[in-house]
Design an enzyme around this catalytic site. Structure first.
Site, PDB file in Angstrom:
ATOM      1  N   GLU A  91      12.176 -50.569-110.022  1.00 54.64           N
ATOM      2  CA  GLU A  91      12.602 -51.959-110.035  1.00 54.64           C
ATOM      3  C   GLU A  91      13.195 -52.386-108.703  1.00 54.64           C
ATOM      4  OE1 GLU A  91      13.302 -52.884-114.709  1.00 54.64           O
ATOM      5  OE2 GLU A  91      15.048 -52.667-113.427  1.00 54.64           O
ATOM      6  N   CYS A 104      17.793 -55.560-103.559  1.00 53.69           N
ATOM      7  CA  CYS A 104      18.179 -54.204-103.943  1.00 53.69           C
ATOM      8  C   CYS A 104      16.895 -53.408-104.174  1.00 53.69           C
ATOM      9  CB  CYS A 104      19.038 -54.289-105.207  1.00 53.69           C
ATOM     10  SG  CYS A 104      19.534 -52.681-105.822  1.00 53.69           S
ATOM     11  N   CYS A 111      15.893 -39.935-110.481  1.00 57.00           N
ATOM     12  CA  CYS A 111      16.832 -39.391-109.498  1.00 57.00           C
ATOM     13  C   CYS A 111      17.267 -38.009-109.968  1.00 57.00           C
ATOM     14  CB  CYS A 111      18.052 -40.291-109.347  1.00 57.00           C
ATOM     15  SG  CYS A 111      19.229 -39.694-108.113  1.00 57.00           S
ATOM     16  N   CYS A 115      23.975 -38.391-112.152  1.00 57.09           N
ATOM     17  CA  CYS A 115      25.336 -38.875-112.407  1.00 57.09           C
ATOM     18  C   CYS A 115      25.464 -39.295-113.875  1.00 57.09           C
ATOM     19  CB  CYS A 115      25.668 -40.051-111.487  1.00 57.09           C
ATOM     20  SG  CYS A 115      25.573 -39.605-109.746  1.00 57.09           S
ATOM     21  N   CYS A 118      24.931 -43.093-114.937  1.00 60.97           N
ATOM     22  CA  CYS A 118      23.794 -43.807-114.354  1.00 60.97           C
ATOM     23  C   CYS A 118      22.541 -43.581-115.198  1.00 60.97           C
ATOM     24  CB  CYS A 118      23.569 -43.320-112.925  1.00 60.97           C
ATOM     25  SG  CYS A 118      22.060 -43.982-112.184  1.00 60.97           S
ATOM     26  N   LEU A 222      31.774 -43.079-104.554  1.00 68.99           N
ATOM     27  CA  LEU A 222      32.892 -42.137-104.656  1.00 68.99           C
ATOM     28  C   LEU A 222      33.236 -41.844-106.129  1.00 68.99           C
ATOM     29  CD1 LEU A 222      34.435 -40.789-102.397  1.00 68.99           C
ATOM     30  CD2 LEU A 222      36.115 -42.624-102.496  1.00 68.99           C
ATOM     31  N   HIS A 223      33.645 -42.849-106.849  1.00 66.03           N
ATOM     32  CA  HIS A 223      33.874 -42.804-108.304  1.00 66.03           C
ATOM     33  C   HIS A 223      35.054 -41.961-108.776  1.00 66.03           C
ATOM     34  CE1 HIS A 223      30.112 -44.864-108.356  1.00 66.03           C
ATOM     35  NE2 HIS A 223      29.398 -43.805-108.063  1.00 66.03           N
ATOM     36  N   CYS A 351      23.448 -53.448-111.813  1.00 74.33           N
ATOM     37  CA  CYS A 351      23.365 -52.089-111.290  1.00 74.33           C
ATOM     38  C   CYS A 351      23.370 -51.061-112.404  1.00 74.33           C
ATOM     39  CB  CYS A 351      24.564 -51.795-110.410  1.00 74.33           C
ATOM     40  SG  CYS A 351      24.407 -52.562-108.856  1.00 74.33           S
TER      41      CYS A 351
END
Ligand code: SAH
Ligand code: SF4
Length: 384
Positions: A91, A104, A111, A115, A118, A222-223, A351
């Site tokens: 996308e 974006c 991926c 994470c 995500c 970072l998170h 996001c």
């Protein structure tokens, strides 16, 4: 083999043209036709020599990605879903703002970082996109938007690109860098280095290479302000812990087009959103935490992202007041802090929602076929 010209940065195209016995200025002409005018038909590139057009006809093509769907949100956000083969889709999202238009872009189908918060990470890794597939997203979006927004000649729709779609761009480095060069080239999209942002979960060696090869703005996801918590959210932290990541950020700043790093921090209810963690984050970026290991203060901005929930995550978005309180602690410590506005919620373009359509890969091919039937395909073949 027919060359895909979107795969080339200007130097690559010049080398390709040299192979056809053509001078560099011909490559510049061709590159401008493709990227600045959005042309894919060599016959319509009227000021290209006939002989070159003839040579290109059999040897090259400008092929966009097959478009599966286009959705427009009430707030002007546009989301495109592209077919990248074998049941995979990526996308691309356009986010209009008063002073700029942001695109974006995705860098991988799926991926590998995985994470916890995500949906792309939950989907797993399918494959890297090629340079041409990364560039094709900008090529298509820019020219499509010029047309649909009715922009005057020479006015561009996109002046800001963020590599924040699906995938970890720094785990697809070889394809990323030529794509960035085309974004930056005056003969390509002419974007400012400050307005092309690579977002990474922290692939330390590649942050160093990007600094050498093609410094653009850097966002680091970072998170969490300590290794234990970050490991539980971003598994890559086991390989590249915070002190290494922050040291790479410091080194990057020496060459970066901006004098700060953007740290992204996705706020998860009851996980990483307490005031104590906000204070720990302040200590981390001001060089006072153990994990900072004497690195000193890191010039940075904090971008707080409200979590976009999806069922498989088992996580929730932090309540608004908790987000505001977290931001306040950072601001009181003098750290420039923004809270990302959620955009395109009505079309699932926010996001972390980007993979929703293809989450179940085993079944993805069938569902993509189904989508083709039920969603009007705006421009098959992705011709702008
Ligand atoms: N792989 C890169 C770039 C793509 S993700 C990276 O991780 O930085 C882009 C941003 O979206 C990252 O900051 C990521 O943490 C954030 N993100 C991912 N899933 C999200 C979700 N469900 N809600 C909000 N933000 C999310
Ligand atoms: Fe990959 Fe970024 Fe998602 Fe993490 S947040 S899984 S690195 S796309």
């Amino acid at each position: 083999m027919v060359a895909q010209l979107l795969d080339f940065d200007l130097e690559g195209l010049a080398a390709f043209c040299a192979g056809l016995g053509e001078k560099r200025f011909r490559a510049v002409q061709l590159y401008r036709w493709i990227h600045q005018k959005g042309e894919s038909d060599f016959e319509r590139m009227t000021d290209l020599a006939h002989t070159l057009r003839g040579k290109l006809a059999g040897a090259a093509q400008v092929a966009g990605l097959p478009l599966l769907s286009e959705h427009r949100s009430a707030d002007g956000t546009v989301k495109w879903l592209f077919d990248v083969g074998a049941g995979n889709a990526v996308e691309t999202v356009f986010i209009p703002e008063a002073d700029r238009g942001t695109l974006c872009i995705s860098s991988q189908a799926g991926c590998a970082v995985g994470c916890r918060f995500c949906s792309t990470g939950h989907q797993g890794f399918s494959r890297n996109l090629g340079t041409g597939e990364i560039v094709a997203q900008l090529w298509f979006a820019e020219h499509r938007l010029r047309e649909t927004l009715g922009l005057a000649a020479g006015v561009r729709a996109i002046d800001n690109v963020v590599m924040m779609g699906m995938g970890e761009p720094l785990q697809n480095y070889a394809a990323l860098v030529p794509a960035l060069r085309t974004m930056l080239s005056d003969h390509g999209y002419g974007l400012s280095r400050r307005r092309v942002t690579v977002s990474t979960s922290g692939v330390v060696p590649m942050i160093d290479r990007l600094r050498e090869d093609c410094p653009v703005a850097l966002a680091v996801s970072l998170h969490a302000p300590n290794d234990a918590l970050r490991e539980s959210l971003v598994p890559l932290n086991r390989k590249y812990p915070l002190h290494e990541l922050l040291a790479a950020c410091q080194r990057y700043l020496a060459a970066a087009p901006r004098d700060f790093i953007t740290f992204e921090y996705c706020l998860l209810d009851g996980v990483n959103d307490t005031p104590e963690l906000a204070h720990e984050l302040v200590r981390l970026v001001s060089g006072q935490a153990v994990a900072s290991r004497g690195l000193g203060r890191i010039p940075c901005k904090l971008n707080l992202i409200p979590f976009n929930p999806f069922p498989a995550s088992g996580l929730q978005r932090s309540p608004r007041q908790r987000v505001l309180d977290f931001a306040q602690v950072l601001q009181d410590a003098g750290i420039v802090t923004t809270i990302r506005r959620t955009r395109g919620d009505d079309i699932d373009a926010a996001c972390g929602q980007l993979a929703g359509e293809v989450q179940d890969r085993t079944d993805a091919r069938r569902r993509l076929a189904l989508r083709r039937e039920i969603i009007p395909i705006a421009a098959a073949g992705a011709q702008p």
